[in-house]
Design an enzyme around this catalytic site. Sequence first.
Site, PDB file in Angstrom:
ATOM      1  CB  ILE A  13       8.268  63.472  75.778  1.00 27.94           C
ATOM      2  CG1 ILE A  13       8.589  64.961  76.011  1.00 27.94           C
ATOM      3  CG2 ILE A  13       6.768  63.225  75.894  1.00 27.94           C
ATOM      4  CD1 ILE A  13       9.829  65.428  75.410  1.00 27.94           C
ATOM      5  CE  LYS A  37      13.641  69.762  85.069  1.00 31.42           C
ATOM      6  NZ  LYS A  37      13.072  68.870  84.058  1.00 31.42           N
ATOM      7  CB  THR A  41       8.117  69.999  90.323  1.00 33.92           C
ATOM      8  OG1 THR A  41       7.784  69.266  89.144  1.00 33.92           O
ATOM      9  CG2 THR A  41       8.099  71.489  90.031  1.00 33.92           C
ATOM     10  CD  GLU A 112      15.462  67.832  81.542  1.00 30.91           C
ATOM     11  OE1 GLU A 112      16.537  67.305  81.900  1.00 30.91           O
ATOM     12  OE2 GLU A 112      14.329  67.331  81.758  1.00 30.91           O
TER      13      GLU A 112
HETATM   14  N1  LIG Z   1      14.254  56.681  73.405  1.00 34.38           N
HETATM   15  C1  LIG Z   1      13.881  56.152  74.552  1.00 34.38           C
HETATM   16  N2  LIG Z   1      13.762  54.807  74.685  1.00 34.38           N
HETATM   17  C2  LIG Z   1      13.378  54.237  75.846  1.00 34.38           C
HETATM   18  N3  LIG Z   1      13.085  54.942  76.962  1.00 34.38           N
HETATM   19  C3  LIG Z   1      13.187  56.273  76.886  1.00 34.38           C
HETATM   20  C4  LIG Z   1      13.598  56.954  75.701  1.00 34.38           C
HETATM   21  N4  LIG Z   1      13.586  58.287  75.941  1.00 34.38           N
HETATM   22  C5  LIG Z   1      13.213  58.433  77.220  1.00 34.38           C
HETATM   23  N5  LIG Z   1      12.970  57.230  77.792  1.00 34.38           N
HETATM   24  C6  LIG Z   1      12.527  56.980  79.175  1.00 34.38           C
HETATM   25  O1  LIG Z   1      11.311  57.697  79.360  1.00 34.38           O
HETATM   26  C7  LIG Z   1      11.260  58.267  80.664  1.00 34.38           C
HETATM   27  C8  LIG Z   1      11.116  59.788  80.526  1.00 34.38           C
HETATM   28  O2  LIG Z   1      12.274  60.323  79.916  1.00 34.38           O
HETATM   29  P1  LIG Z   1      12.936  61.649  80.468  1.00 34.38           P
HETATM   30  O3  LIG Z   1      13.140  61.564  81.946  1.00 34.38           O
HETATM   31  O4  LIG Z   1      14.138  61.940  79.633  1.00 34.38           O
HETATM   32  O5  LIG Z   1      11.734  62.671  80.155  1.00 34.38           O
HETATM   33  P2  LIG Z   1      11.607  64.221  80.516  1.00 34.38           P
HETATM   34  O6  LIG Z   1      10.907  64.846  79.358  1.00 34.38           O
HETATM   35  O7  LIG Z   1      12.940  64.737  80.861  1.00 34.38           O
HETATM   36  O8  LIG Z   1      10.666  64.213  81.783  1.00 34.38           O
HETATM   37  P3  LIG Z   1      10.437  65.406  82.856  1.00 34.38           P
HETATM   38  O9  LIG Z   1       9.362  66.253  82.266  1.00 34.38           O
HETATM   39  O10 LIG Z   1      10.018  64.662  84.085  1.00 34.38           O
HETATM   40  O11 LIG Z   1      11.741  66.146  83.037  1.00 34.38           O
HETATM   41  C9  LIG Z   1      12.563  57.857  81.373  1.00 34.38           C
HETATM   42  O12 LIG Z   1      12.313  56.712  82.135  1.00 34.38           O
HETATM   43  C10 LIG Z   1      13.502  57.533  80.219  1.00 34.38           C
HETATM   44  O13 LIG Z   1      14.501  56.593  80.562  1.00 34.38           O
HETATM   45 MG   LIG Z   2      13.554  65.569  82.708  1.00 38.20          MG
END
Ligand SMILES: Nc1ncnc2c1ncn2[C@@H]1O[C@H](COP(=O)(O)OP(=O)(O)OP(=O)(O)O)[C@@H](O)[C@H]1O
Ligand SMILES: [Mg+2]
Length: 227
Positions: A13, A37, A41, A112
């Site tokens: 997200i 982090k 996984t 994170e």
């Molecule tokens: N505001 C946004 N606009 C467009 N794409 C986005 C935006 N925020 C996140 N994304 C895209 O959504 C995907 C998930 O984002 P991100 O990797 O930051 O999530 P995460 O919560 O860190 O996931 P995880 O639980 O796997 O660590 C990525 O491909 C990222 O580039």
């Molecule tokens: Mg992430």
Amino acid sequence: MNTIFIAGTDTNIGKTIVTGLISSILKDQGYNICTQKWITTGYKKNSNDIKTHLSIMKSKKIENENLTMPYCFKFPASPHLSAKLGNRKISINKIKNALKKLSSKYDFVIIEGTGGLFTPITNKKVFIDLIHELNIPVILVIGNKLGAINHSLLSIEAIKNRKIKLLGLIFNNIATENKKILNSNIETIKKISKAKVLGILPKTKNISMLKKCLKNSILNFPINCHS
Ligand SMILES: Nc1ncnc2c1ncn2[C@@H]1O[C@H](COP(=O)(O)OP(=O)(O)OP(=O)(O)O)[C@@H](O)[C@H]1O
Ligand SMILES: [Mg+2]
């Protein structure tokens, strides 16, 4: 208190993007920043969350991966399951020691989360237990989509119940759903939780644009964070 935990309402997200953006804003303010982090996984050497943070911060590799990523597992699942399938055991002390070392070297360590606040680390401990033990202030990233109100209010309630400091909410408008739903989610979560909103991010891959959206609310941020 020089650590901040970037929690999310779910996996996928925007925690990685937000961790990178906040770290980058603090770095621009002259702080020496490290991201961490605790458990990764679905680990890939060449593309992982710490690498993305560094790329958003325009930083080179800054620290030993044993400290910034104390646990990495190949199997993409909840940490307790990924560890089990990799025949590994997760030691909470190893995570605590890695954080202690980093926080003694850097002005800020931005951590994170993995998944959400109740993602299991082991069969006995979930992430929010460790955040509580270590008394780390939290920023909650909300993946704004249908269902976000429930996920957010449950997360905020759990944070408040444990008297963990909630620095604020960041809404990430990742979904393509009707704008009426996304805007109403923001208003409803704000009204019911009374939590501070640090930023609302549009759906875009443009990192400079996303950084601008957070910059103003995060100006003076370290000061707020210490209070
Ligand atoms: N505001 C946004 N606009 C467009 N794409 C986005 C935006 N925020 C996140 N994304 C895209 O959504 C995907 C998930 O984002 P991100 O990797 O930051 O999530 P995460 O919560 O860190 O996931 P995880 O639980 O796997 O660590 C990525 O491909 C990222 O580039
Ligand atoms: Mg992430």
